[in-house]
Design an enzyme around this catalytic site. Structure first.
Site, PDB file in Angstrom:
ATOM      1  N   MET A  36      49.408  29.921  11.665  1.00  0.00           N
ATOM      2  CA  MET A  36      50.450  30.829  11.177  1.00  0.00           C
ATOM      3  C   MET A  36      50.648  31.998  12.133  1.00  0.00           C
ATOM      4  O   MET A  36      51.777  32.443  12.352  1.00  0.00           O
ATOM      5  CB  MET A  36      50.125  31.333   9.769  1.00  0.00           C
TER       6      MET A  36
ATOM      7  N   HIS B 203      45.069  34.371   5.435  1.00  0.00           N
ATOM      8  CA  HIS B 203      43.869  35.205   5.559  1.00  0.00           C
ATOM      9  C   HIS B 203      44.036  36.188   6.712  1.00  0.00           C
ATOM     10  O   HIS B 203      44.573  35.826   7.758  1.00  0.00           O
ATOM     11  CB  HIS B 203      42.644  34.333   5.865  1.00  0.00           C
TER      12      HIS B 203
ATOM     13  N   ASP C 205      67.798  40.223  18.968  1.00  0.00           N
ATOM     14  CA  ASP C 205      68.099  41.639  18.746  1.00  0.00           C
ATOM     15  C   ASP C 205      68.471  42.360  20.036  1.00  0.00           C
ATOM     16  O   ASP C 205      69.414  43.152  20.071  1.00  0.00           O
ATOM     17  CB  ASP C 205      66.903  42.342  18.103  1.00  0.00           C
TER      18      ASP C 205
END
Length: 149
Positions: free
Chosen positions: A99, A63, A114
């Site tokens: 999440m 959501h 990175d």
């Protein structure tokens, strides 16, 4: 997507962690801000915060939530050659923010990779997990322990 219409908004908090293992020399470069790409921790923190805000764009059935606070912390464990990334997310919502916390630490960890891959291709990201959750009817969750509030 699960229908959360009937739920009342409550204070939701989630904390997640990830571990990033790298060479000791890479950790030293990060600590002294001598990597080619600059402030590794600062950029990774911003990437994690931005990622938390984009979780519903990345996870198809998550959501969209209005986040009230996102923080990302980095704990350098020199003796293990590990940087522990911890993310905390808070919102007043109808659904949890687990999440968002896990996406935040995952992207922060990927950003560490990175920013340092030019000097250390062997960097490993592991142990992405929820360590704490509070809010909603399921009560409080602590990793390796279950507590009903």
């Amino acid at each position: 997507m699960v229908d959360v219409t009937a739920k009342q908004p409550t204070l939701r908090t989630a904390i997640a962690e990830a571990r990033v293992r790298m060479q000791p020399t890479t950790i030293e470069l990060i600590q002294t801000e001598k990597t080619a790409k600059g402030d590794v921790v600062g950029v990774a923190r911003l990437a994690g915060i931005a990622a938390a805000k984009k979780t519903s764009d990345l996870i198809p059935l998550a959501h969209p939530v209005s986040l009230h606070a996102v923080s990302i912390a980095f704990d350098i464990e020199e003796h293990k050659s590990v940087i522990k990334v911890t993310g905390k997310v808070t919102a007043v919502e109808r659904t949890g923010v687990e999440m968002e916390a896990m996406v935040a630490v995952s992207v922060a960890a990927l950003t560490l990779y990175d920013m340092c891959k030019g000097v250390d291709r062997g960097i490993t990201i592991s142990d992405v997990s929820l360590v704490y959750k509070e809010g909603g009817k399921s009560g409080i969750y602590r990793k390796n322990e279950r507590c009903d509030a």
